[in-house]
Scaffold this active site. Structure first.
Site, short mmCIF file in Angstrom:
data_model
loop_
_atom_site.label_atom_id
_atom_site.label_comp_id
_atom_site.label_asym_id
_atom_site.label_seq_id
_atom_site.Cartn_x
_atom_site.Cartn_y
_atom_site.Cartn_z
N SER A 1 -4.95 -21.53 -2.10
CA SER A 1 -6.22 -20.85 -2.10
C SER A 1 -6.57 -20.21 -0.86
O SER A 1 -6.77 -20.83 0.54
CB SER A 1 -7.26 -21.91 -2.22
OG SER A 1 -8.39 -21.58 -1.91
N HIS B 1 -4.96 -18.02 -5.30
CA HIS B 1 -6.15 -18.53 -5.88
C HIS B 1 -7.40 -17.89 -4.93
O HIS B 1 -7.47 -18.19 -3.59
CB HIS B 1 -6.29 -19.89 -5.52
CG HIS B 1 -7.68 -20.46 -6.34
ND1 HIS B 1 -7.73 -20.88 -7.70
CD2 HIS B 1 -8.50 -21.31 -5.71
CE1 HIS B 1 -8.88 -21.46 -8.08
NE2 HIS B 1 -9.50 -21.83 -6.81
N ASP C 1 -11.51 -18.01 -4.37
CA ASP C 1 -12.84 -18.61 -4.45
C ASP C 1 -13.96 -17.88 -4.13
O ASP C 1 -14.13 -17.75 -2.88
CB ASP C 1 -12.76 -19.97 -3.55
CG ASP C 1 -11.64 -21.07 -4.07
OD1 ASP C 1 -11.86 -21.50 -5.46
OD2 ASP C 1 -10.99 -21.29 -3.34
N MET D 1 -17.82 -17.71 -4.03
CA MET D 1 -19.06 -18.52 -3.92
C MET D 1 -20.32 -17.69 -3.76
O MET D 1 -20.23 -16.77 -2.72
CB MET D 1 -18.90 -19.55 -2.89
CG MET D 1 -17.68 -20.50 -2.92
SD MET D 1 -17.49 -21.80 -2.09
CE MET D 1 -15.83 -22.32 -2.03
N HIS E 1 -11.34 -17.52 -9.20
CA HIS E 1 -12.35 -18.88 -9.49
C HIS E 1 -13.75 -18.39 -9.09
O HIS E 1 -14.06 -18.55 -7.77
CB HIS E 1 -11.70 -20.10 -8.49
CG HIS E 1 -12.63 -21.53 -8.95
ND1 HIS E 1 -12.40 -22.26 -8.02
CD2 HIS E 1 -13.55 -21.54 -9.86
CE1 HIS E 1 -13.28 -23.51 -8.62
NE2 HIS E 1 -13.79 -22.96 -9.48
N MET F 1 -17.35 -19.39 -8.39
CA MET F 1 -18.56 -20.63 -8.37
C MET F 1 -19.73 -19.84 -8.05
O MET F 1 -20.00 -19.70 -6.97
CB MET F 1 -18.20 -21.38 -7.30
CG MET F 1 -16.90 -22.20 -7.36
SD MET F 1 -16.06 -23.13 -6.24
CE MET F 1 -15.06 -21.63 -5.73
N MET G 1 -11.98 -29.52 -12.00
CA MET G 1 -12.04 -29.94 -10.67
C MET G 1 -12.12 -31.27 -9.84
O MET G 1 -12.56 -32.19 -10.63
CB MET G 1 -13.51 -29.22 -10.03
CG MET G 1 -13.90 -27.83 -10.37
SD MET G 1 -12.80 -26.69 -9.36
CE MET G 1 -13.22 -27.35 -7.75
N ASP H 1 -8.00 -28.52 -9.04
CA ASP H 1 -8.49 -27.81 -7.67
C ASP H 1 -9.01 -28.73 -7.00
O ASP H 1 -10.53 -29.15 -7.31
CB ASP H 1 -9.10 -26.63 -8.14
CG ASP H 1 -9.72 -25.71 -6.96
OD1 ASP H 1 -9.24 -26.00 -5.88
OD2 ASP H 1 -10.53 -24.59 -7.23
C1 DX5 Z 1 -13.35 -25.83 -3.42
C2 DX5 Z 1 -12.33 -24.54 -4.25
C3 DX5 Z 1 -11.31 -24.78 -3.78
C4 DX5 Z 1 -10.60 -25.22 -2.07
C5 DX5 Z 1 -9.78 -26.13 -2.47
O1 DX5 Z 1 -14.77 -25.61 -4.33
O2 DX5 Z 1 -12.59 -24.31 -5.49
O3 DX5 Z 1 -10.21 -23.79 -4.37
O4 DX5 Z 1 -9.99 -24.02 -1.68
O5 DX5 Z 1 -9.49 -26.73 -1.00
P1 DX5 Z 1 -8.66 -27.99 -0.57
O6 DX5 Z 1 -7.15 -27.85 -1.25
O7 DX5 Z 1 -8.57 -27.87 0.63
O8 DX5 Z 1 -9.47 -29.27 -1.19
ZN ZN Z 2 -11.29 -23.15 -6.31
#
Ligand code: DX5
Ligand code: ZN
Length: 235
Positions: free
Chosen positions: A19, A44, A46, A48, A79, A81, A150, A185
């Site tokens: 990620s 990946h 992320d 947000m 992904h 969010m 998750m 994840d």
């Molecule tokens: C959190 C993200 C993850 C995040 C995971 O909301 O969706 O993808 O990067 O991070 P680690 O592997 O550090 O828990």
């Molecule tokens: Zn993620």
């Protein structure tokens, strides 16, 4: 065009997806190239929005910049969010995402968004937070390319995996078509990757356990090896 545009082999194999949330945003291209050189094939991203989760990360422009820089056979796993993903999925598809995953909690239109993704020819993914029931996976089985359980509350890297999500992962797996990728994840590292792999997770996202290490490539390889060793042997 990748050698295997449908990514069929990749979708069937146990993969660790680094990620970029934990990578150096000022040097994103080279950070990602380092893990690709170590064998990573799923990256990946992320996204947000400061609304569905408090932090704001990046949008489709960054995904498009990565797409332009990375080899075609690298799978960009987006992904979302974000609230109301139906308003934004088209931008991520245009940016070159191979798969887009959105949250059940973020829209009343889960079925429609999955249809939207499928019709656009990208892999359709649905995610649930740790406290969310899993029945939606039953009702969307035929539209799912990926189901994301998750294993932490979304929004931040570096959290500890919530133990109850391991059994939840297995329970989601039981609802899916076997071709659907079961992804986890959050909190995946050398110690927890074997637990989720044994529960049936096929793709495991790892952020801090890869990019937070001095040698991200070596960390990626060690987690991948541990996950593959623990994965159930296909019948
Ligand atoms: C959190 C993200 C993850 C995040 C995971 O909301 O969706 O993808 O990067 O991070 P680690 O592997 O550090 O828990
Ligand atoms: Zn993620």
């Amino acid at each position: 065009m990748p050698a295997d545009p449908s990514h069929a082999a990749l979708k069937a194999s146990v993969e660790v997806a680094p990620s970029i949330l934990s990578a150096d945003f000022a040097a994103l291209g080279s950070a990602v190239e380092e893990v690709i050189a170590a064998g990573a094939r799923v990256i990946h991203c992320d996204v947000m929005d400061g609304h569905f989760v408090p932090p704001i990360t990046f949008g489709a422009q960054i995904v498009g910049a990565l797409r332009d820089r990375l080899p075609d056979d690298v799978y960009l796993d987006v992904h979302l969010m974000i609230t109301a993903p139906e308003r934004h999925v088209a931008d991520f598809i245009s940016a070159g995402a191979d798969g887009v995953t959105f949250h059940q909690e973020a829209t009343p239109h889960v079925h429609r968004v999955l249809q939207q993704l499928r019709e656009a020819g990208v892999n359709a993914g649905l995610a649930v937070c740790p406290g969310t029931p899993i029945e939606s996976f039953e009702h969307t089985r035929d539209l799912l390319d990926l189901a994301l359980c998750m294993t932490v509350n979304p929004g931040w890297g570096g959290q500890k995996l919530i133990p109850s999500t391991v059994d939840k992962t297995a329970a989601i797996g039981a609802l899916l078509d076997p071709a659907t990728i079961l992804q986890v994840d959050g909190g995946v590292d050398l110690a927890t990757a074997p637990l989720v792999a044994a529960a049936g997770a096929r793709w495991m996202v790892a952020g801090s356990a890869v990019f937070g290490k001095d040698d991200p490539g070596a960390a990626f390889q060690a987690i991948t090896e541990a996950a593959r060793a623990a994965a159930p042997t296909p019948a």
